[in-house]
Design a protein around this motif. Structure first.
Motif, PDB file in Angstrom:
ATOM      1  N   HIS A  27       0.859  -1.188   0.000  1.00 44.68           N
ATOM      2  CA  HIS A  27       0.000   0.000   0.000  1.00 44.68           C
ATOM      3  C   HIS A  27       0.892   1.233   0.000  1.00 44.68           C
ATOM      4  O   HIS A  27       1.715   1.399   0.895  1.00 44.68           O
ATOM      5  N   HIS A  85      -2.341   1.674   5.372  1.00 44.84           N
ATOM      6  CA  HIS A  85      -3.760   1.601   5.717  1.00 44.84           C
ATOM      7  C   HIS A  85      -4.009   1.665   7.217  1.00 44.84           C
ATOM      8  O   HIS A  85      -5.066   2.094   7.647  1.00 44.84           O
ATOM      9  N   ASP A  98      -7.417   0.669   8.426  1.00 45.60           N
ATOM     10  CA  ASP A  98      -8.603   1.225   7.765  1.00 45.60           C
ATOM     11  C   ASP A  98      -9.038   0.264   6.659  1.00 45.60           C
ATOM     12  O   ASP A  98      -8.334   0.104   5.663  1.00 45.60           O
ATOM     13  N   ASP A 100     -11.335   0.429   4.326  1.00 45.53           N
ATOM     14  CA  ASP A 100     -11.543   1.037   3.005  1.00 45.53           C
ATOM     15  C   ASP A 100     -10.214   1.269   2.305  1.00 45.53           C
ATOM     16  O   ASP A 100     -10.060   0.962   1.127  1.00 45.53           O
ATOM     17  N   LEU A 101      -9.249   1.799   3.018  1.00 42.32           N
ATOM     18  CA  LEU A 101      -7.929   2.037   2.423  1.00 42.32           C
ATOM     19  C   LEU A 101      -7.226   0.713   2.121  1.00 42.32           C
ATOM     20  O   LEU A 101      -6.515   0.598   1.124  1.00 42.32           O
ATOM     21  N   TRP A 151      -8.649  -2.178   1.165  1.00 40.46           N
ATOM     22  CA  TRP A 151      -9.220  -2.813  -0.016  1.00 40.46           C
ATOM     23  C   TRP A 151      -9.189  -1.922  -1.246  1.00 40.46           C
ATOM     24  O   TRP A 151      -9.155  -2.405  -2.375  1.00 40.46           O
ATOM     25  N   ASN A 152      -9.211  -0.603  -1.076  1.00 39.45           N
ATOM     26  CA  ASN A 152      -9.309   0.300  -2.222  1.00 39.45           C
ATOM     27  C   ASN A 152      -8.098   1.194  -2.418  1.00 39.45           C
ATOM     28  O   ASN A 152      -8.081   2.026  -3.319  1.00 39.45           O
ATOM     29  N   GLY A 153      -7.093   1.052  -1.568  1.00 41.78           N
ATOM     30  CA  GLY A 153      -5.910   1.896  -1.671  1.00 41.78           C
ATOM     31  C   GLY A 153      -5.049   1.536  -2.880  1.00 41.78           C
ATOM     32  O   GLY A 153      -5.140   0.437  -3.434  1.00 41.78           O
ATOM     33  N   VAL A 154      -4.218   2.464  -3.273  1.00 46.13           N
ATOM     34  CA  VAL A 154      -3.320   2.271  -4.406  1.00 46.13           C
ATOM     35  C   VAL A 154      -2.139   1.405  -3.966  1.00 46.13           C
ATOM     36  O   VAL A 154      -1.547   1.625  -2.908  1.00 46.13           O
TER      37      VAL A 154
END
Length: 70
Positions: free
Chosen positions: A22, A26, A29, A31-32, A34-37
């Motif tokens: 990541h 994260h 978190d 959301d971060l 699963w959806n982080g860059v």
């Protein structure tokens, strides 16, 4: 995703990336997480360099010629 470690490529080494890191930590978190860059790293760079960056330590990397890489 790029198949090579981006930290190794910065110092002109070719290493297969085996870890998805990541870019923004994260810190639990979901959301971060699963959806982080993500960025591709080898296990050595992830264990050594990335963790030192997250601790705020200054990291100097050196090229194959022995000179620091900026």
């Amino acid at each position: 995703m790029q198949p090579l470690c981006i930290k190794c490529l910065e110092v002109e080494e070719v290493t297969v990336a085996d870890t998805a890191d990541h870019i923004i930590p994260h810190r639990g978190d979901p959301d971060l997480f699963w959806n982080g860059v993500l960025q591709p790293l080898c296990a050595a760079c992830h264990s050594r360099l990335k963790q030192r960056e997250e601790l705020g330590q200054v990291i100097t990397t050196f090229g194959q010629d022995g000179w620091p890489v900026d």
